[in-house]
Design an enzyme around this catalytic site. Structure first.
Site, PDB file in Angstrom:
ATOM      1  N   LYS A 578       0.381  -4.888  10.880  1.00  0.00           N
ATOM      2  CA  LYS A 578      -0.366  -3.687  11.285  1.00  0.00           C
ATOM      3  C   LYS A 578      -1.762  -3.997  11.794  1.00  0.00           C
ATOM      4  O   LYS A 578      -2.465  -3.100  12.255  1.00  0.00           O
ATOM      5  CB  LYS A 578      -0.519  -2.745  10.076  1.00  0.00           C
ATOM      6  N   GLU A 605       7.162  -0.299  15.608  1.00  0.00           N
ATOM      7  CA  GLU A 605       7.748   0.798  14.832  1.00  0.00           C
ATOM      8  C   GLU A 605       7.580   0.573  13.335  1.00  0.00           C
ATOM      9  O   GLU A 605       7.307   1.510  12.571  1.00  0.00           O
ATOM     10  CB  GLU A 605       9.235   0.932  15.199  1.00  0.00           C
ATOM     11  N   VAL A 608       4.644   1.719  10.481  1.00  0.00           N
ATOM     12  CA  VAL A 608       4.620   2.935   9.671  1.00  0.00           C
ATOM     13  C   VAL A 608       6.046   3.237   9.218  1.00  0.00           C
ATOM     14  O   VAL A 608       6.947   3.339  10.046  1.00  0.00           O
ATOM     15  CB  VAL A 608       4.083   4.140  10.486  1.00  0.00           C
ATOM     16  N   LEU A 612      12.052   3.383   9.349  1.00  0.00           N
ATOM     17  CA  LEU A 612      12.215   4.787   9.758  1.00  0.00           C
ATOM     18  C   LEU A 612      11.695   4.984  11.187  1.00  0.00           C
ATOM     19  O   LEU A 612      10.656   4.434  11.548  1.00  0.00           O
ATOM     20  CB  LEU A 612      11.431   5.720   8.816  1.00  0.00           C
ATOM     21  N   GLY A 663       9.300  -6.862  -3.410  1.00  0.00           N
ATOM     22  CA  GLY A 663       8.980  -6.978  -1.982  1.00  0.00           C
ATOM     23  C   GLY A 663       8.481  -5.692  -1.357  1.00  0.00           C
ATOM     24  O   GLY A 663       8.498  -5.547  -0.142  1.00  0.00           O
ATOM     25  N   GLU A 666       2.422  -5.393   0.172  1.00  0.00           N
ATOM     26  CA  GLU A 666       1.937  -6.422   1.097  1.00  0.00           C
ATOM     27  C   GLU A 666       1.801  -7.715   0.283  1.00  0.00           C
ATOM     28  O   GLU A 666       1.723  -7.663  -0.954  1.00  0.00           O
ATOM     29  CB  GLU A 666       0.542  -6.024   1.626  1.00  0.00           C
ATOM     30  N   ASP A 677      -3.804   0.093   3.270  1.00  0.00           N
ATOM     31  CA  ASP A 677      -2.554   0.062   4.017  1.00  0.00           C
ATOM     32  C   ASP A 677      -2.202   1.458   4.542  1.00  0.00           C
ATOM     33  O   ASP A 677      -1.784   1.623   5.678  1.00  0.00           O
ATOM     34  CB  ASP A 677      -1.458  -0.482   3.088  1.00  0.00           C
ATOM     35  N   LYS A 681      -1.977   3.036   8.404  1.00  0.00           N
ATOM     36  CA  LYS A 681      -0.795   3.728   8.940  1.00  0.00           C
ATOM     37  C   LYS A 681      -1.160   5.074   9.546  1.00  0.00           C
ATOM     38  O   LYS A 681      -0.711   5.407  10.640  1.00  0.00           O
ATOM     39  CB  LYS A 681       0.243   3.911   7.830  1.00  0.00           C
ATOM     40  N   GLY A 796      10.315  -2.420   1.923  1.00  0.00           N
ATOM     41  CA  GLY A 796      11.371  -3.371   1.570  1.00  0.00           C
ATOM     42  C   GLY A 796      11.698  -4.236   2.775  1.00  0.00           C
ATOM     43  O   GLY A 796      11.643  -3.787   3.920  1.00  0.00           O
TER      44      GLY A 796
END
Ligand code: ADP
Ligand code: ASP
Ligand code: MG
Length: 814
Positions: A578, A605, A608, A612, A663, A666, A677, A681, A796
């Site tokens: 990011k 993608e 964020v 998804l 996992g 970060e 974080d 986003k 994940g």
């Protein structure tokens, strides 16, 4: 009668010559003329030897020895002992003559074109004689005939012009009295009327075969070589190239003129006028159908039949403000070039007539510039024309096809495919026959350009993506596994061919131009060279593959800082990192602009909501004219996991540790817990919604105690979580008391963004957000009251990897 010509590779050694014998003995015809080249590589050796000798460099003797030993060894392997001595003594005596000639050149320190032709002609004379003797020893009805007694030329040494009248008469006279079934002729060599040896130009054995076929009205000319026909592009450069089953003389001529050296360009002419078909066949795969060349063949509706390339080209441009006023300027320009013996491969003239530009051979560039500058010295001194300088290291690529003239849009497709891959075009020409569109490009781009065009015109359905993967940890290794699993599916169902060409972690890096075998990347990588992000970039740039994609699976600021360099080279960037998109706004904007300018997708993608489709949806809303009014979201999978699992039976420390192990966080969990974080986003969503925001503009109500925020490393950070357990418990208790759940919420409205922990009451969209899920509510002009909701697993490694995968596929469909 059929004429069969075998090229250098086909007769490079005894084993290959045995194959040739089999092909010849299976050929069906009343009489066979077998034309052979010199054994592979011998012509080059002869020429190098002559050059060294003329420079009085004694190393020429080594080359002589090599030439000698290759022929003697071949004789020993081919012929039975009792027949060897006669053939050996003939070849040895010829070798003596050759040696004397070369010694002569060395003594005088000079080599004339005439002597060069004499020397180089030994290559074909040796091979044809040896092969004829071998055929005889194998009980074939064969004999040798010296082509110099048949093919008569002028004395333009190196590339002599054929006197067809004489040649045809000689041939018809000789063959009328020749009853042997197989006549073996040396290709390439000929003689002038006064009996001097001449040659027909490099690659000229094809021409010999065609000249004889024409003279004798043969039923077919077969060119036996090391590939299975004339291909849609040079198969040594384009792996996906396919043999063209049937092609017209004109198309074959155009392709060979523009570099398809599988047939020497002048070869077509003598057979064309007599409509003798040509078959191109592979000595090493005789059953492959090869290519059939005949009169007009309209290619089953195919417009582009092949793509070819000529290397070592230079451009010479005549230009200047006064050009329009000078009469007969192009006539003079071309006259000068022609008088200097410079052949022009390509011509373009700007419609303004302000400049004429020609493509010529690189080797003649300086000389050509000199003669043109001399010829136009007056105009140059008057400032009407600029001094001409040659631009070197260029190449021509050409699309060829008989039916191209009746189709619009081909050049558009050609140039847009090249443009997308950052191939710079220096000049364009379309043949008057409209059978060809050619472009001059930099030599270093040839491989990429040919593959790009081949993909665009011949593999309409299969697109190859070349991946360079940075970071093979949690996310990267999952991505590699998914790529491996889906490879076949993508090829069969999405017509995408994905290859990982390079990969790197922080320690080592590897490259494999054929694609790294994904079943064993771990062991290969562990033995790779030392990792270096500059060297990684340099290698990708040098490989210069079309559809190259950098995939960044790291969280590294140093890697994020390299994206601009990649985009600048039209290399796409896909990243879950990011840092770039949440960095300074100018940097973000610059990357987006580079992506547009160089037509290199920049996709993130997974920045964020992991896999998804949040950013993609946002982009689609905006592209379709909607406007984002408000965003409300839970964007941290790790924080959601932590607050969903934390209660009075656990400690906060334990849960954070668990989230890290699974996992979800970060690499440095403080980035998640501090809210940074989430800030990144929402910042990215706001920017993608069209707002110019920086991270400092976002209000962060962090729940972390001051001391935890100030820790300098991960160990200290975890220790501080332990120490402040009561504070975390009290946050939990007050939420329970209010019958709420704790969620770390990000909001953007009226141009402002804020993030922080909130108590979410029952009934709210966020209340029942499970596990590490994310949720985003987009309130837009079209969705003002009932927002568009995207919800699902938001953290994940596996889902993040699948989000990266989706971005890669988006590029495949770009
Ligand atoms: P030979 O020695 O048999 O005369 P050449 O080396 O002259 O063979 O020509 C065959 C070579 O032509 C092939 O090995 C290939 O590298 C090259 N080539 C270039 N373009 C094409 C093409 N479009 N189709 C086939 N071969 C091509
Ligand atoms: N031996 C010659 C060359 O290498 C001619 C040929 O092979 O066609 O150019
Ligand atoms: Mg050839």
């Amino acid at each position: 009668m059929k004429v069969l010509k075998f090229g250098g590779t086909s007769i490079a050694n005894a084993a290959n010559i045995k194959r040739v014998r089999e092909i010849v003995s299976r050929a069906e015809a009343d009489q066979l003329i077998v034309v052979v080249s010199a054994m592979g590589g011998i012509t080059d050796l002869l020429l190098q030897m002559a050059t060294l000798a003329s420079r009085q460099n004694p190393e020429y003797r080594q080359l002589f020895k090599e030439i000698e030993s290759r022929h003697l060894q071949c004789i020993r392997e081919l012929l039975p002992i009792d027949r060897q001595s006669a053939v050996l003594s003939k070849i040895k005596s010829d070798l003596n003559i050759l040696e004397t000639l070369v010694e002569g050149a060395c003594l005088i320190g000079e080599i004339t074109p005439k002597l060069s032709d004499k020397i180089v002609s030994f290559g074909e004379l040796f091979s044809s004689y040896i092969i004829s003797e071998y055929f005889i020893s194998e009980k074939l009805d064969a004999c040798f005939k010296d082509s110099r007694e048949l093919v008569t030329t002028n004395e333009t040494y190196g590339k002599a012009l054929v006197n067809f009248e004489r040649t045809n008469a000689n041939s018809q006279h000789y063959f009328a009295g020749e009853t042997t079934h197989i006549i073996v002729l040396p290709g390439f060599v000929a003689a002038s009327e006064s009996g001097n040896s001449t040659t027909l130009g490099r690659g000229g054995s094809d021409y010999t075969a065609s000249i004889v076929a024409g003279a004798m009205q043969a039923e077919e000319l077969q060119i036996w070589t090391d590939v299975s026909g004339m291909y849609t592009a040079n198969p040594k450069i384009v792996k996906q190239a396919m043999a063209i089953p049937h092609i017209s003389y004109e198309e074959a001529m155009e392709l060979s003129h523009f570099g398809a050296k599988v047939v020497y360009p002048p070869t077509i002419q003598p057979v064309l006028s007599r409509a003798i078909p040509i078959r191109i066949k592979n000595t090493f795969d005789p059953d492959a159908p090869g290519t059939y060349i005949t009169r007009n063949k309209n290619g089953n509706g195919k417009t582009v039949r092949g793509i070819s390339n000529v290397e070592q080209i230079a451009l010479l441009s005549l230009e200047g403000p006064g050009m329009i006023g000078i009469p007969g300027i192009s006539k003079r320009f071309f006259e000068v070039l022609s008088l200097a013996g410079i052949s022009v491969v390509l011509i373009t003239q700007a419609s303004s007539e302000h400049s004429i530009c020609v493509g010529i051979s690189d080797a003649e560039a300086e000389y050509a510039a000199m003669v043109v500058n001399e010829a136009f010295a007056y105009e140059i001194s008057m400032g009407k024309i600029k001094t001409v300088a040659a631009e070197k290291d260029l190449a021509i690529i050409a699309l060829v096809g008989d039916n191209m003239k009746s189709h619009q849009g081909l050049s558009g497709r050609m140039f847009s495919a090249l443009g997308k891959n950052n191939v710079n075009i220096r000049a364009i020409a379309q043949g008057a026959s409209e059978r060809n569109i050619s472009a001059v490009i930099n030599s270093e781009d040839v491989k990429k350009a040919l593959n790009t065009l081949h993909e665009a015109f011949f593999e309409e359905n299969i697109k190859q993506l070349n991946l360079f993967v940075m970071g093979v940890g949690n996310v990267g290794s999952k991505l590699l596994r998914q790529l491996r699993q889906q490879k076949k599916f993508l090829k069969d169902h999405m017509r995408l061919n994905l290859r990982v060409i390079g990969m790197s972690n922080s320690r080592t890096m590897i490259f494999d131009e054929n694609g790294i075998p994904l079943s064993q990347w771990e062991s290969l990588l562990s033995e790779g060279q030392q990792a270096d992000k500059e060297a990684f970039f340099a290698k990708i740039k040098k490989l210069n593959y079309r559809n190259s994609i950098l995939v960044d699976n790291t969280a590294s600021p140093e890697i994020a800082a390299t994206y601009a360099k990649y985009l600048n080279q039209s290399i796409a960037v896909v990243t879950c990192n990011k840092i770039a998109c949440s960095s300074d706004f100018d940097n973000y904007r610059n990357l987006k602009e580079l992506s547009r300018e160089y037509q290199a997708p920049f996709l993130f993608e997974t920045n964020v909501g992991a896999g998804l489709p949040i950013i993609d949806t946002l982009k689609n809303l905006i592209a379709s004219g909607d406007k984002i009014l408000k965003i409300q979201a839970v964007l941290s999978g790790s924080l959601n996991f932590i607050w969903n699992h934390f209660n009075d039976q656990t400690t906060f420390y334990e849960i954070v540790k668990k989230a890290q192990e699974e996992g979800y966080t970060e690499p440095d969990p403080k980035i998640d817990l501090s809210g940074i974080d989430v800030m990144r986003k929402i910042l990215i969503l706001a920017r993608e919604s069209g707002y110019q925001l920086n991270i400092e503009d976002i209000v962060n109500n962090s729940f972390l105690p001051e001391e935890s925020l100030k820790t300098a490393n991960i160990t200290d950070f975890f220790a501080s979580l332990k120490a402040h357990e009561p504070e975390f418990q009290s946050l939990y208790q007050s939420a329970i008391a209010a019958e709420s759940k704790l969620k770390y919420v990000a909001e953007f409205s009226e141009g402002k963004a804020r993030v922080g922990l909130q108590q979410i009451p029952k009934g709210h969209d966020f209340y029942s957000l499970e596990g590490s899920d994310n949720i985003v509510l987009f309130y837009t002009e079209r969705y003002p009251n009932q927002p568009m909701i995207i919800k699902g697993a938001g953290a994940g490694a596996a889902v993040t990897a699948s989000g990266i995968f989706a971005d890669i596929i988006r590029i495949g469909n770009f």
